[in-house]
Scaffold this motif. Structure first.
Motif, PDB file in Angstrom:
ATOM      1  N   ALA A 116     -17.851  32.728 -43.770  1.00 42.21           N
ATOM      2  CA  ALA A 116     -18.128  31.358 -43.344  1.00 42.21           C
ATOM      3  C   ALA A 116     -17.767  31.185 -41.866  1.00 42.21           C
ATOM      4  O   ALA A 116     -18.537  30.671 -41.070  1.00 42.21           O
ATOM      5  N   ARG A 117     -16.576  31.636 -41.505  1.00 42.77           N
ATOM      6  CA  ARG A 117     -16.088  31.465 -40.144  1.00 42.77           C
ATOM      7  C   ARG A 117     -16.984  32.198 -39.142  1.00 42.77           C
ATOM      8  O   ARG A 117     -17.424  31.637 -38.141  1.00 42.77           O
ATOM      9  N   ASP A 118     -17.275  33.459 -39.460  1.00 40.89           N
ATOM     10  CA  ASP A 118     -18.098  34.245 -38.540  1.00 40.89           C
ATOM     11  C   ASP A 118     -19.461  33.622 -38.332  1.00 40.89           C
ATOM     12  O   ASP A 118     -20.008  33.659 -37.243  1.00 40.89           O
ATOM     13  N   PHE A 119     -20.006  33.050 -39.411  1.00 42.75           N
ATOM     14  CA  PHE A 119     -21.334  32.468 -39.235  1.00 42.75           C
ATOM     15  C   PHE A 119     -21.274  31.215 -38.371  1.00 42.75           C
ATOM     16  O   PHE A 119     -22.105  31.023 -37.493  1.00 42.75           O
ATOM     17  N   ILE A 120     -20.284  30.363 -38.621  1.00 42.68           N
ATOM     18  CA  ILE A 120     -20.187  29.134 -37.834  1.00 42.68           C
ATOM     19  C   ILE A 120     -19.935  29.482 -36.371  1.00 42.68           C
ATOM     20  O   ILE A 120     -20.474  28.864 -35.462  1.00 42.68           O
ATOM     21  N   LEU A 121     -19.151  30.523 -36.151  1.00 41.82           N
ATOM     22  CA  LEU A 121     -18.787  30.884 -34.788  1.00 41.82           C
ATOM     23  C   LEU A 121     -19.854  31.734 -34.093  1.00 41.82           C
ATOM     24  O   LEU A 121     -20.341  31.386 -33.035  1.00 41.82           O
ATOM     25  N   PHE A 122     -20.214  32.832 -34.725  1.00 39.06           N
ATOM     26  CA  PHE A 122     -21.094  33.792 -34.054  1.00 39.06           C
ATOM     27  C   PHE A 122     -22.556  33.637 -34.443  1.00 39.06           C
ATOM     28  O   PHE A 122     -23.433  34.142 -33.762  1.00 39.06           O
ATOM     29  N   GLY A 123     -22.820  32.974 -35.575  1.00 38.51           N
ATOM     30  CA  GLY A 123     -24.204  32.777 -35.983  1.00 38.51           C
ATOM     31  C   GLY A 123     -24.855  31.669 -35.176  1.00 38.51           C
ATOM     32  O   GLY A 123     -26.035  31.397 -35.330  1.00 38.51           O
ATOM     33  N   SER A 124     -24.068  31.028 -34.332  1.00 38.16           N
ATOM     34  CA  SER A 124     -24.480  29.889 -33.499  1.00 38.16           C
ATOM     35  C   SER A 124     -25.486  28.969 -34.184  1.00 38.16           C
ATOM     36  O   SER A 124     -26.626  28.878 -33.765  1.00 38.16           O
ATOM     37  N   PRO A 125     -25.055  28.315 -35.262  1.00 40.21           N
ATOM     38  CA  PRO A 125     -25.922  27.325 -35.892  1.00 40.21           C
ATOM     39  C   PRO A 125     -26.084  26.111 -34.976  1.00 40.21           C
ATOM     40  O   PRO A 125     -25.188  25.797 -34.198  1.00 40.21           O
ATOM     41  N   ASP A 126     -27.227  25.453 -35.069  1.00 35.87           N
ATOM     42  CA  ASP A 126     -27.442  24.275 -34.239  1.00 35.87           C
ATOM     43  C   ASP A 126     -26.687  23.078 -34.791  1.00 35.87           C
ATOM     44  O   ASP A 126     -26.249  22.216 -34.048  1.00 35.87           O
ATOM     45  N   VAL A 127     -26.592  23.032 -36.107  1.00 36.78           N
ATOM     46  CA  VAL A 127     -25.824  21.965 -36.737  1.00 36.78           C
ATOM     47  C   VAL A 127     -24.986  22.583 -37.835  1.00 36.78           C
ATOM     48  O   VAL A 127     -25.455  23.460 -38.554  1.00 36.78           O
ATOM     49  N   CYS A 128     -23.746  22.126 -37.944  1.00 34.03           N
ATOM     50  CA  CYS A 128     -22.942  22.580 -39.069  1.00 34.03           C
ATOM     51  C   CYS A 128     -22.789  21.388 -40.007  1.00 34.03           C
ATOM     52  O   CYS A 128     -22.205  20.370 -39.645  1.00 34.03           O
ATOM     53  N   LEU A 129     -23.377  21.518 -41.182  1.00 29.33           N
ATOM     54  CA  LEU A 129     -23.325  20.443 -42.162  1.00 29.33           C
ATOM     55  C   LEU A 129     -22.160  20.722 -43.103  1.00 29.33           C
ATOM     56  O   LEU A 129     -22.190  21.694 -43.848  1.00 29.33           O
ATOM     57  N   VAL A 130     -21.125  19.892 -43.014  1.00 30.84           N
ATOM     58  CA  VAL A 130     -19.962  20.132 -43.861  1.00 30.84           C
ATOM     59  C   VAL A 130     -20.016  19.175 -45.047  1.00 30.84           C
ATOM     60  O   VAL A 130     -20.022  17.956 -44.880  1.00 30.84           O
ATOM     61  N   VAL A 131     -20.088  19.739 -46.245  1.00 37.39           N
ATOM     62  CA  VAL A 131     -20.125  18.916 -47.444  1.00 37.39           C
ATOM     63  C   VAL A 131     -18.685  18.689 -47.907  1.00 37.39           C
ATOM     64  O   VAL A 131     -17.916  19.651 -48.028  1.00 37.39           O
ATOM     65  N   VAL A 132     -18.306  17.442 -48.117  1.00 43.76           N
ATOM     66  CA  VAL A 132     -16.943  17.170 -48.575  1.00 43.76           C
ATOM     67  C   VAL A 132     -16.967  16.411 -49.895  1.00 43.76           C
ATOM     68  O   VAL A 132     -17.909  15.685 -50.196  1.00 43.76           O
ATOM     69  N   ASP A 133     -15.919  16.613 -50.651  1.00 46.29           N
ATOM     70  CA  ASP A 133     -15.757  15.981 -51.948  1.00 46.29           C
ATOM     71  C   ASP A 133     -15.047  14.642 -51.730  1.00 46.29           C
ATOM     72  O   ASP A 133     -13.892  14.601 -51.316  1.00 46.29           O
ATOM     73  N   ALA A 134     -15.764  13.555 -52.006  1.00 45.55           N
ATOM     74  CA  ALA A 134     -15.210  12.224 -51.732  1.00 45.55           C
ATOM     75  C   ALA A 134     -13.944  11.953 -52.532  1.00 45.55           C
ATOM     76  O   ALA A 134     -13.109  11.147 -52.138  1.00 45.55           O
ATOM     77  N   THR A 135     -13.774  12.666 -53.652  1.00 46.74           N
ATOM     78  CA  THR A 135     -12.588  12.399 -54.467  1.00 46.74           C
ATOM     79  C   THR A 135     -11.369  13.155 -53.960  1.00 46.74           C
ATOM     80  O   THR A 135     -10.257  12.904 -54.387  1.00 46.74           O
ATOM     81  N   ARG A 136     -11.582  14.117 -53.094  1.00 46.79           N
ATOM     82  CA  ARG A 136     -10.453  14.876 -52.544  1.00 46.79           C
ATOM     83  C   ARG A 136     -10.570  14.932 -51.039  1.00 46.79           C
ATOM     84  O   ARG A 136     -10.594  16.006 -50.431  1.00 46.79           O
ATOM     85  N   LEU A 137     -10.677  13.763 -50.467  1.00 51.15           N
ATOM     86  CA  LEU A 137     -10.960  13.668 -49.053  1.00 51.15           C
ATOM     87  C   LEU A 137      -9.906  14.361 -48.198  1.00 51.15           C
ATOM     88  O   LEU A 137     -10.221  15.095 -47.266  1.00 51.15           O
ATOM     89  N   GLU A 138      -8.663  14.147 -48.555  1.00 48.85           N
ATOM     90  CA  GLU A 138      -7.572  14.669 -47.736  1.00 48.85           C
ATOM     91  C   GLU A 138      -7.649  16.195 -47.619  1.00 48.85           C
ATOM     92  O   GLU A 138      -7.613  16.754 -46.531  1.00 48.85           O
ATOM     93  N   LEU A 139      -7.798  16.840 -48.777  1.00 45.60           N
ATOM     94  CA  LEU A 139      -7.892  18.299 -48.804  1.00 45.60           C
ATOM     95  C   LEU A 139      -9.123  18.781 -48.033  1.00 45.60           C
ATOM     96  O   LEU A 139      -9.058  19.715 -47.243  1.00 45.60           O
ATOM     97  N   ASN A 140     -10.232  18.078 -48.247  1.00 52.89           N
ATOM     98  CA  ASN A 140     -11.494  18.496 -47.638  1.00 52.89           C
ATOM     99  C   ASN A 140     -11.521  18.312 -46.129  1.00 52.89           C
ATOM    100  O   ASN A 140     -12.180  19.060 -45.426  1.00 52.89           O
TER     101      ASN A 140
END
Lengths: 292, 477
Positions: A116-140
């Protein structure tokens, strides 16, 4: 795109109206007809979207909804172990979307985190869409904050709102968007709710209509701050255009071997050039598009 | 730091290292401040209701399904129910499909071949070989898969699988393996190749290898139909008709459980011998229960899994059908090639309570476990020369349970053969797709060989001992 505040961009696209297509395309209700699911047909994409998030928050569900693919989804963490890729077309752009394994952090302590890290960093995505769990916001949000350290171009998908409701939680997504400095879109991906706006926001960030002002962590301890600053100064001298100096400094201080290696062999420098080039071409493209 | 304007990357790394020493617990402090900030942002955006939810449904359910007392019985009953439903429910569509494909289309094809005067070997190879093998796989495999997969997917969607992992975690740890192996094992019940890929969630290479080597003991879907068919033919008939479905399901589930037991035993053995090391700890998150979307699940699991697996079976069954037809029609010294091989394998087969036909079938069926039974039936017809079934060498025949049973009886099958076939089907080398996946994932020929040959060797061992004990106890040799 001269409007840095994304408060206004929360409600569909503001800024330049797209003359060529009229108002219909700007109306969120109309957007579904703009979505063309491309499945695995991913040739000549304009933008790359990385799909990140904690395990079991519905990344693959979002992925399937957007691409029309049938990635297997299951209610257990760690289901997606490989990178799945698919495509969709929205507006006049073709997107490649990459479903990353779910992770709690980007510290690369395990194989999934590294992918995951390598792709976000070196895969140079144009947008990083982060999906978060609304019930565990703090952790996410831990992961969101870590992603924001690496890249500005982030859209947060506040998923599982139905479950949050079931637990009696009310989440003020506008407040969240203001605090994080990036668009936040509430969704119930399983029911395909909120995906229109999600596509719109991803589009806005990709084309540069929305400029994000990501929240960056200020470390309280002066000692820590000083060390990071000191190191950042040196890094900037070597790689003047690096977008995430602060993060690189943090990783080097933490003794991250992969980053140290990329730092030594200049990989980090390449990364920054690629991103700026992309940025330029995109802005030009979107301007051309607007003129048409 | 102003003195040297142009530091090299190496120097910056050195600076980072020296700063790290000064800072001490840098990692924890960064994590801590990330956590604090995340908590603050989350707190600002979230409004909680005045009082706590009166009753936490998830927790209440978890207390029962992961309890020390009820966890295992519930697991057992749930899966028993799923198999029972599969066995009972699959009969009707199976009968319909075989009537259509083999009762109607097969003769029609032969008629067509006669009309266009195609040479005997061509219509033999295509109709009697390829078409029949494929038709058999479709009519026998499709119905159980179309029932089993949606049910399994519903359990998965509901969030029950991580609870199973939770229940099994402790045993895995005691076996010297990683608790997450329970998840890759669950995937293995669908498909071992998928299970092997799923072992990527295990970080430690040692534990990952253990998970890869033992994944084969999770009974994959290619082997379920074999188990279900043999259990209903040979074990269901031992009891009164109204109990048959239940007892067959019980037999199948015992085999599956034996596989789980073997997973533990072999994991334990490996972690004590060639893969010694410490058990790593991990935290397993129990996701919330989510109401499964029933229609969508049925749709996707039929499209995704059922048709995918079926397609794979057909792709492998067609060439295997051709191979079967060829080995039973190529003659060397008045005997067919198949007969030569079977005669050669027979003594060893009999020794371990199987026979030469079964062993040859397992060699032909390396690409896909799904085609073992059709191969066995076809070869049995050939050897016993039962002319009333099928129309010649290398031809498969009707697939009704009755005729299958008769054919197998004619092949001198006993209850021992059936039991040992069920055992051997569980414990033998993985299919070629899985072997290839193991090689790709481990990148090592040595571990691929171990993962392929260890189960085969164990299979011989188990069937041998079962056969010896059986023969001593029953006095039948």
């Amino acid at each position: 795109m001269n409007m840095p505040s994304n408060k206004e961009n929360q409600f569909g696209s503001t800024g330049f109206p797209d003359i060529s297509v009229g108002n219909c395309q700007n109306c969120p209700i109309h957007n579904k007809s703009n979505l063309l699911k491309l499945g695995v047909d991913m040739q000549d994409w304009d933008f790359v979207v990385a799909l990140a998030g904690n395990p079991n928050v519905g990344k693959s569900t979002v992925f399937n909804a957007l691409t029309g693919l049938k990635q297997h989804t299951g209610n257990w963490p760690g289901k997606t172990v490989t990178r799945a890729e698919g495509g969709y077309e929205f507006g006049s752009y073709r997107y490649k979307i990459v479903d990353l394994p779910g992770t709690y952090s980007l510290l690369a302590t395990s194989l999934d985190e590294e992918i995951a890290r390598d792709f976000i960093l070196f895969g140079s995505p144009d947008v990083c869409l982060v999906v978060v769990d609304a019930t565990r916001l703090e952790l996410n949000l831990n992961l969101v904050l870590q992603v924001l350290e690496i890249t500005d171009r982030v859209v947060v998908c506040l998923n599982l709102l139905d479950e949050a409701k079931r637990h009696g939680l009310i989440i003020d997504e506008r407040r969240l968007a203001r605090d994080l400095g990036v668009p936040v879109v509430p969704t119930i991906a399983r029911m395909k709710q909120g995906l229109d706006r999600l596509l719109e926001e991803v589009n806005n960030v990709a084309t540069g209509k929305t400029i994000c002002k990501p929240y960056r962590i200020e470390h309280e301890s002066p000692q820590l701050k000083e060390a990071i600053l000191k190191l950042s100064d040196e890094i900037i001298k070597l790689y003047p255009d690096l977008p995430n100096v602060h993060w690189v400094a943090t990783r080097l201080l933490d003794g991250d071997e992969r980053i140290a290696e990329a730092f030594l062999n200049g990989e980090i420098g390449n990364l920054e050039i690629v991103i700026t080039e992309n940025e330029e071409t995109q802005t030009v493209e979107s301007q051309v598009e607007a003129v048409k | 730091m102003n003195t040297n304007e142009n530091k090299k990357p190496e120097d910056v790394i050195k600076l980072a290292q020296s700063l790290r020493w000064q800072l001490g617990d840098f990692h924890e402090r960064v994590m801590e401040s990330t956590f604090t900030h995340a908590a603050q942002i989350a707190e600002r955006a979230t409004t909680r209701p005045g009082q706590k939810p009166r009753f936490d449904f998830d927790q209440a359910v978890d207390h029962i399904v992961t309890s020390r007392i009820w966890g295992f019985p519930i697991m057992f009953l749930l899966f028993a129910f799923v198999f029972w439903l599969t066995i009972i429910g699959a009969n009707y569509p199976s009968a319909f499909l075989s009537d259509l494909l083999i009762g109607k289309i097969y003769p029609a094809l032969h008629h067509l071949a006669k009309t266009i005067q195609s040479p005997w070997w061509l219509s033999g190879l295509i109709i009697d070989g390829i078409f029949l093998a494929t038709a058999w796989v479709v009519s026998v495999m499709l119905p159980p898969m179309a029932i089993f997969f949606p049910l399994f997917t519903l359990l998965e969607d509901l969030g029950y699988l991580p609870r199973v992992a939770f229940n099994l975690d402790n045993i895995f740890k005691k076996s010297g393996a990683h608790g997450k192996q329970s998840l890759s094992m669950m995937m293995g019940f669908g498909c071992n190749a998928a299970g092997i890929i799923a072992t990527r969630i295990i970080d430690s290479p040692r534990e990952r290898l253990i998970a890869m080597i033992t994944n084969n003991f999770a009974l994959c879907n290619g082997r379920w139909p074999t188990q279900i068919l043999i259990a209903s033919l040979f074990i269901g008939v031992l009891v009164p008709a109204h109990l048959a479905g239940f007892i067959s399901a019980l037999a199948v589930i015992s085999i599956a459980l034996l596989g789980v037991l073997l997973t533990f035993l072999v994991s334990w053995g490996l972690s004590k011998t060639i893969l010694r090391g410490e058990v790593s700890t991990f935290s397993l998150e129990l996701p919330p229960y989510r109401p499964p979307r029933i229609l969508q699940t049925i749709y996707t699991s039929i499209i995704n899994r059922t048709l995918f697996v079926l397609w794979r079976a057909i792709v492998f069954a067609a060439p295997a059908g051709a191979v079967i037809w060829l080995v039973s029609n190529i003659q060397i010294q008045n005997l067919t090639l198949a007969e030569h091989i079977i005669n050669f394998l027979n003594p060893f087969g009999i020794l371990i309570g199987l026979n030469g036909i079964i062993l040859l079938a397992y060699i032909i069926a390396i690409p896909a476990n799904e085609i073992v039974i059709p191969t066995i039936l076809m070869l049995t017809i050939l050897i016993t020369g039962m002319s009333s079934y099928g129309s010649g060498a290398g031809v498969m025949f009707e697939t009704g349970e009755n005729s299958t049973f008769k054919i197998l009886q004619a092949g001198n099958w006993t209850l021992l053969t059936a039991v040992n076939l069920m055992l051997f089907s569980l414990i033998h080398n993985p299919c070629s797709t899985t072997i290839y996946t193991i090689y790709k994932e481990s990148g090592s020929i040595k571990w691929t060989l171990i993962a392929s040959l260890l189960p085969l060797f164990l299979g011989f061992l188990v069937t041998f001992f079962v056969a010896q004990i059986w023969r001593i106890v029953t006095g039948i040799y």
